[in-house]
Design a protein around this motif. Structure first.
Motif, PDB file in Angstrom:
ATOM      1  N   LEU A   1       8.755  37.115  -2.446  1.00 51.66           N
ATOM      2  CA  LEU A   1      10.378  37.433  -2.097  1.00 51.66           C
ATOM      3  C   LEU A   1      10.665  38.581  -2.309  1.00 51.66           C
ATOM      4  O   LEU A   1      11.123  38.860  -1.618  1.00 51.66           O
TER       5      LEU A   1
ATOM      6  N   PHE B   1      11.321  29.550  -8.328  1.00 50.97           N
ATOM      7  CA  PHE B   1      10.393  31.131  -8.285  1.00 50.97           C
ATOM      8  C   PHE B   1       9.551  31.047  -9.246  1.00 50.97           C
ATOM      9  O   PHE B   1       9.547  31.341 -10.664  1.00 50.97           O
TER      10      PHE B   1
ATOM     11  N   TYR C   1      -1.034  32.906  -6.164  1.00 47.14           N
ATOM     12  CA  TYR C   1      -0.073  32.586  -4.840  1.00 47.14           C
ATOM     13  C   TYR C   1      -0.254  31.749  -3.555  1.00 47.14           C
ATOM     14  O   TYR C   1       0.120  31.356  -3.111  1.00 47.14           O
TER      15      TYR C   1
ATOM     16  N   ALA D   1      15.274  33.473  -0.043  1.00 49.39           N
ATOM     17  CA  ALA D   1      14.986  32.384  -0.949  1.00 49.39           C
ATOM     18  C   ALA D   1      15.268  31.124  -0.493  1.00 49.39           C
ATOM     19  O   ALA D   1      16.296  31.055  -0.203  1.00 49.39           O
TER      20      ALA D   1
ATOM     21  N   GLY E   1       4.560  34.807   1.479  1.00 46.93           N
ATOM     22  CA  GLY E   1       5.164  33.952   0.239  1.00 46.93           C
ATOM     23  C   GLY E   1       6.226  34.812  -0.235  1.00 46.93           C
ATOM     24  O   GLY E   1       6.183  34.602  -1.379  1.00 46.93           O
TER      25      GLY E   1
ATOM     26  N   ARG F   1      13.860  39.108   2.552  1.00 46.75           N
ATOM     27  CA  ARG F   1      12.997  37.779   2.507  1.00 46.75           C
ATOM     28  C   ARG F   1      14.221  36.755   2.226  1.00 46.75           C
ATOM     29  O   ARG F   1      14.979  36.960   1.433  1.00 46.75           O
TER      30      ARG F   1
ATOM     31  N   GLN G   1       2.057  29.231  -2.583  1.00 48.94           N
ATOM     32  CA  GLN G   1       2.215  28.840  -1.114  1.00 48.94           C
ATOM     33  C   GLN G   1       2.393  27.100  -0.939  1.00 48.94           C
ATOM     34  O   GLN G   1       2.670  26.949   0.192  1.00 48.94           O
TER      35      GLN G   1
ATOM     36  N   PRO H   1       8.775  30.261  -3.715  1.00 47.26           N
ATOM     37  CA  PRO H   1       8.352  32.237  -3.457  1.00 47.26           C
ATOM     38  C   PRO H   1       7.935  32.898  -4.732  1.00 47.26           C
ATOM     39  O   PRO H   1       8.065  31.770  -5.935  1.00 47.26           O
TER      40      PRO H   1
END
Length: 456
Positions: free
Chosen positions: A309, A229, A253, A54, A307, A52, A257, A262
């Motif tokens: 990472l 993050f 989460y 960043a 979403g 994924r 999002q 992330p």
């Protein structure tokens, strides 16, 4: 239950072979995705790891991240107290990097303070561009500016790096909530200092790990700070089911999002409990995917969220590492039907009276010698395996009673069992799951004494 043996070096090298390091990146994975049928179970791909990106730094991060809190340990610690088996760590790190894993997460407090050093030694043998290192400001006990700065600088020395890719404010949300957060990071000027370090490039991504009070979670997201993050606990049990110890992962989460931040996932296996389901629950999963482990289902659940990472796993043994690499090389996202199956599995798991311990060891050492994680580990394992005797009319009662008592004495030495707890509560303030540990110790000890007194 017998403990796994440590990795034998010759056997490791035999399994390791001459795997090639993963190359940079197709859209779905770090290397060519490839086609055709799924690989045989004994094959561990070297070039198919899902990655994924960043959004702030553009890093291509492996969806499987290595949690460095559970490195293999020596039978007897070294003279300086270091419990870590460095040779085993080196071999696991080599294998992980060769198979596409590039994110390594540690902290100054892990493994009696030796995890950063051991991780640094293992990673120093690789090119700096091959890996991303994450560590934390774990200034729980004495968060003065002087002590916090010393901890920050010591991380660079222990890890043997000139920059840290992902730096976290560690375990935000505990203690007295927002007041504790301000004491640790605002009043001492540490957050301002870390923001300047990010501007200078010594920190490439700045974030925080969350445990506890949702008001603190919302408070940090409302701050005038660009967070790169956030690390949250996410698994298919905690996704929808709130408790006194944890906020719904779905909410956490969703808020990240909404802001384009992330998520780094911790506890995808809920302290190992989602890898050690009882036979009935495992059987239901095997009906859908006979070749997949129970752990693989939990990792796919976490990885299926776009979403996310990276998903952290503390992989002590080679077979755990291999299984997880297969799961993410490449990731096959869950179907709607599989999400429904895991939600039903979560509902069934919540009926079992397990202790919500994730085996993080933050409660240790106990001043009175208890092995708190081992006590909870044995109790939870027996619950999952059906060896917690309740009804004397049950045909398995005698067998379950014996399995619980014999296993307890084998797993936890008598001088470290629940009966030694005096209720001092020194452990409670350190538990990120907010478990009322002395009360649980009293409950388990009462249960054990009842079983011992019974005559069959």
């Amino acid at each position: 239950m017998k403990e796994k043996k440590k990795i034998d070096r010759r056997e490791f090298l035999k399994l390791f072979g001459a795997g090639t390091a993963a190359t940079a990146a197709a859209l779905y994975g770090c290397g060519p995705r490839g086609g055709g049928p799924a690989a045989a179970r004994e094959e561990v791909p070297t070039d198919r790891m899902t990655c994924r990106t960043a959004p702030t730094s553009g890093d291509r991060v492996s969806l499987l991240g290595y949690g460095c809190m559970r490195w293999p340990q020596l039978e007897k610690p070294a003279a300086d107290g270091n419990p870590i088996d460095q040779q085993a760590v080196d071999e696991l790190v080599d294998y992980a990097i060769a198979h596409g894993v590039n994110y390594f997460d540690t902290a100054p407090v892990y493994l009696q303070g030796f995890s950063e050093r051991s991780t640094g030694i293992a990673l120093k043998r690789h090119r700096r561009e091959e890996f991303f290192i994450a560590t934390k400001l774990s200034n729980f006990s004495n968060p003065t500016r002087e002590n916090s700065l010393a901890m920050y600088r010591r991380s660079f020395a222990e890890l043997q790096v000139d920059w840290i890719d992902y730096y976290l404010l560690h375990s935000v949300g505990g203690g007295r909530g927002i007041e504790t957060f301000r004491e640790r990071f605002i009043d001492n000027g540490m957050l301002d200092f870390l923001l300047r370090e990010r501007e200078a490039g010594r920190i490439r991504n700045l974030g925080w790990s969350f445990h506890g009070d949702v008001a603190v979670f919302d408070y940090l997201l409302a701050m005038d700070v660009k967070w790169d993050f956030v690390q949250i606990q996410l698994n298919y049990v905690d996704w929808k089911h709130a408790s006194e110890r944890n906020v719904n992962a779905e909410y956490l989460y969703g808020e990240l999002q909404r802001r384009g931040i992330p998520a780094v996932v911790m506890e995808p296996l809920l302290g190992g409990r989602l890898a050690a389901l009882n036979d009935h629950l495992v059987g239901r999963l095997k009906e859908r995917r006979p070749q997949q482990s129970a752990a693989s289902w939990a990792f796919r659940f976490a990885g299926s969220r776009p979403g996310v990472l990276t998903v952290l796993s503390g992989m002590t043994y080679l077979d755990h590492l291999q299984d997880n690499i297969r799961t993410f090389s490449p990731l096959e996202p869950l179907t709607d039907g599989e999400f429904e199956l895991l939600e039903d599995t979560a509902q069934r798991l919540l009926q079992y009276p397990t202790v919500p311990c994730t085996d993080c060891n933050y409660c240790m050492p106990c001043p009175y010698g208890l092995d708190i994680p081992a006590i909870f580990r044995h109790y939870n394992r027996c619950v999952n395996e059906g060896n917690v005797p309740r009804d004397r009319q049950d045909a398995r009662y005698r067998e379950a009673r014996r399995a619980f008592l014999v296993g307890y004495d084998r797993s936890v030495p008598k001088l470290r069992q629940a009966s030694r707890c005096i209720g001092c509560e020194k452990c409670v303030e350190h538990c990120p799951q907010h478990i009322r540990i002395p009360q649980q110790m009293a409950r388990i000890d009462h249960f054990v004494e009842q079983l011992k007194r019974e005559t069959l």
